[in-house]
Write a protein that holds these residues in place. Structure first.
Motif, short mmCIF file in Angstrom:
data_model
loop_
_atom_site.label_atom_id
_atom_site.label_comp_id
_atom_site.label_asym_id
_atom_site.label_seq_id
_atom_site.Cartn_x
_atom_site.Cartn_y
_atom_site.Cartn_z
N TRP A 16 45.20 29.30 60.33
CA TRP A 16 46.27 29.45 59.35
C TRP A 16 46.58 30.92 59.14
CZ3 TRP A 16 48.72 25.10 57.84
CH2 TRP A 16 48.02 23.90 57.98
N GLU A 17 47.85 31.22 58.84
CA GLU A 17 48.30 32.56 58.52
C GLU A 17 48.83 32.59 57.09
OE1 GLU A 17 51.26 33.70 61.29
OE2 GLU A 17 49.92 33.68 63.04
N LEU A 18 48.44 33.62 56.36
CA LEU A 18 48.92 33.79 54.99
C LEU A 18 50.26 34.53 55.03
CD1 LEU A 18 48.45 33.46 51.94
CD2 LEU A 18 47.22 35.65 51.99
N ILE A 19 51.32 33.84 54.67
CA ILE A 19 52.66 34.41 54.74
C ILE A 19 53.04 35.09 53.43
CG2 ILE A 19 55.09 33.94 55.21
CD1 ILE A 19 53.19 33.52 57.57
N GLU A 20 52.75 34.45 52.31
CA GLU A 20 53.19 34.97 51.02
C GLU A 20 52.21 34.52 49.95
OE1 GLU A 20 57.17 34.81 48.13
OE2 GLU A 20 57.03 33.58 49.95
N SER A 21 52.01 35.37 48.96
CA SER A 21 51.13 35.03 47.82
C SER A 21 51.76 35.59 46.55
CB SER A 21 49.73 35.62 48.03
OG SER A 21 49.78 37.02 48.11
N LYS A 22 51.90 34.72 45.55
CA LYS A 22 52.47 35.11 44.26
C LYS A 22 51.61 34.54 43.14
CE LYS A 22 57.32 35.59 45.59
NZ LYS A 22 58.72 35.15 45.32
N ILE A 23 51.63 35.22 42.03
CA ILE A 23 50.90 34.76 40.86
C ILE A 23 51.84 34.85 39.66
CG2 ILE A 23 49.97 37.03 40.25
CD1 ILE A 23 47.35 35.61 39.55
N GLN A 24 51.72 33.87 38.78
CA GLN A 24 52.61 33.79 37.63
C GLN A 24 51.80 33.46 36.38
OE1 GLN A 24 55.76 30.95 38.03
NE2 GLN A 24 56.63 31.37 36.01
N ASP A 39 47.94 30.29 30.96
CA ASP A 39 47.43 29.78 32.25
C ASP A 39 48.08 30.57 33.37
OD1 ASP A 39 49.67 28.05 33.71
OD2 ASP A 39 49.84 27.72 31.54
N VAL A 40 47.39 30.64 34.47
CA VAL A 40 47.82 31.41 35.64
C VAL A 40 48.08 30.45 36.79
CG1 VAL A 40 47.23 33.22 37.29
CG2 VAL A 40 46.55 33.44 34.89
N THR A 41 49.26 30.57 37.41
CA THR A 41 49.63 29.74 38.56
C THR A 41 49.73 30.64 39.79
OG1 THR A 41 50.88 28.22 37.15
CG2 THR A 41 51.32 28.15 39.51
N ALA A 42 48.94 30.33 40.79
CA ALA A 42 48.96 31.09 42.05
C ALA A 42 49.67 30.26 43.12
CB ALA A 42 47.54 31.42 42.49
N ARG A 43 50.56 30.90 43.84
CA ARG A 43 51.35 30.23 44.89
C ARG A 43 51.05 30.92 46.22
NH1 ARG A 43 56.48 31.09 47.23
NH2 ARG A 43 57.49 29.16 47.95
N LEU A 44 50.53 30.11 47.15
CA LEU A 44 50.17 30.61 48.47
C LEU A 44 51.02 29.89 49.52
CD1 LEU A 44 46.27 30.68 48.19
CD2 LEU A 44 47.86 32.56 47.76
N VAL A 45 51.62 30.65 50.41
CA VAL A 45 52.41 30.09 51.50
C VAL A 45 51.64 30.31 52.79
CG1 VAL A 45 54.60 30.17 52.74
CG2 VAL A 45 54.55 30.56 50.26
N LEU A 46 51.25 29.21 53.44
CA LEU A 46 50.46 29.26 54.66
C LEU A 46 51.27 28.70 55.82
CD1 LEU A 46 47.01 27.95 53.31
CD2 LEU A 46 47.74 30.32 53.57
N ARG A 47 51.01 29.22 56.98
CA ARG A 47 51.65 28.74 58.20
C ARG A 47 50.59 28.57 59.28
NH1 ARG A 47 56.03 32.52 60.89
NH2 ARG A 47 54.13 33.69 61.39
N ALA A 49 48.89 28.79 62.67
CA ALA A 49 48.99 29.77 63.76
C ALA A 49 49.52 29.09 65.03
CB ALA A 49 47.64 30.41 64.02
N PRO A 50 50.61 29.58 65.61
CA PRO A 50 51.22 28.88 66.75
C PRO A 50 50.59 29.18 68.10
CG PRO A 50 52.54 30.77 66.18
CD PRO A 50 51.39 30.75 65.20
N THR A 51 49.68 30.16 68.17
CA THR A 51 49.16 30.58 69.48
C THR A 51 48.43 29.45 70.18
OG1 THR A 51 48.91 32.81 68.59
CG2 THR A 51 47.81 32.30 70.67
N TYR A 52 47.59 28.72 69.45
CA TYR A 52 46.80 27.65 70.06
C TYR A 52 47.72 26.56 70.61
CZ TYR A 52 43.81 23.53 70.34
OH TYR A 52 43.17 22.40 70.76
N TYR A 53 48.70 26.14 69.82
CA TYR A 53 49.60 25.08 70.26
C TYR A 53 50.58 25.58 71.32
CZ TYR A 53 47.79 22.56 66.26
OH TYR A 53 46.96 21.94 65.37
N LEU A 54 50.84 26.88 71.32
CA LEU A 54 51.75 27.42 72.32
C LEU A 54 51.15 27.33 73.72
CD1 LEU A 54 54.40 28.96 72.93
CD2 LEU A 54 53.12 31.08 72.54
N PHE A 55 49.86 27.66 73.85
CA PHE A 55 49.22 27.68 75.16
C PHE A 55 48.61 26.33 75.55
CE2 PHE A 55 49.37 32.21 74.21
CZ PHE A 55 49.72 32.74 75.43
#
Length: 252
Positions: A16-24, A39-47, A49-55
């Motif tokens: 997985w790759e961490l694309i974006e992280s925000k906290i509110q 209260d604190v809300t954390a937002r993580l955007v994960l993607r 990793a395409p390398t394994y599926y690419l090859f």
């Protein structure tokens, strides 16, 4: 308080790759209390990793697609056109089984599964077209002549576009064909009317020549359609790869 999550202790993942992280920070007031609840809300955007599926998925499927195009370049007399197409189709089926085990079950269709489904559809169509072409190639001398519309399409249009030239003439031996059709009726009359044996032999030779040219014309029609389907499927694959790349960029 910052708007981003502190990722100093974040351990990178190979999957997985961490694309974006925000906290509110949220403040909630209730009627019972004057002090707000925080209260604190954390937002993580994960993607993924395409390398394994690419090859392991994308590039092998690309090579299988190119291999599938070679079905239309194989000579019809080789006997391996159908087996090559079926082998490519089974390979796509194996890839589909591998993906179904690694992708979670959801209502949405994964992009990779959609890609393999389209590739399997193209492979199925290539097998169907190969069966049609083999049927024309092995039509044999006993089959009727090439229809006029198909003759005009292949000899006058597609053969010029695809730079293919027939080995024999484009005309039928109408006289020889009639001689062949009347050979059975005239054989008895020839005996009674003392026809010359050379005339009967000439009629038979003309009939055999007509049947041979008929078979060669069907083979040429099959070769022209084979080359036409090759360029058609090549253009379809290039167009699909272009659209697939655009869709993949939109999904990122």
């Amino acid at each position: 308080m910052t708007d981003s999550v502190d990722i100093n202790d974040f351990i990178p993942s190979s999957e997985w790759e961490l694309i974006e992280s925000k906290i509110q920070l949220n403040r909630l007031l209730y009627a019972c209390c004057k002090t707000p609840f925080l209260d604190v809300t954390a937002r993580l955007v994960l993607r993924r990793a395409p390398t394994y599926y690419l090859f392991t998925m994308i590039i092998p499927c690309l090579w299988l697609t190119i291999l599938n195009l070679l079905v239309f370049l194989l000579p019809a007399d080789s006997g391996d056109k159908i087996s090559l197409g079926v082998t490519a189709f089974l390979s796509f089926s194996v890839f589909m089984l591998v993906i179904s085990e690694k992708v979670p079950v959801a209502s949405t269709i994964p992009l990779l599964a959609f890609y393999l489904t389209v590739c399997m559809g193209m492979t199925s169509m290539s097998i169907i077209m190969s069966v049609f072409i083999l049927n024309l190639h092995h039509a044999g001398p006993l089959r009727k002549g090439v229809p006029r519309w198909l003759r005009i399409l292949t000899y006058n249009v597609l053969s010029l576009v695809l730079c293919l030239k027939p080995k024999t003439g484009t005309f039928l031996c109408q006289c020889a064909k009639k001689a062949y059709e009347q050979n059975g009726d005239n054989s008895a009359d020839d005996t009674e009317s003392n026809y010359d044996i050379s005339i009967v032999a000439e009629k038979q030779n003309d009939a055999d020549e007509c049947k041979q040219k008929n078979a060669e014309e069907w083979k040429f029609v099959a070769a022209v359609l084979d080359r036409f389907f090759f360029w058609l499927f090549l253009s379809g694959n290039v167009l699909y790869w272009t659209e697939f790349s655009e869709i993949q960029n939109m999904w990122k």
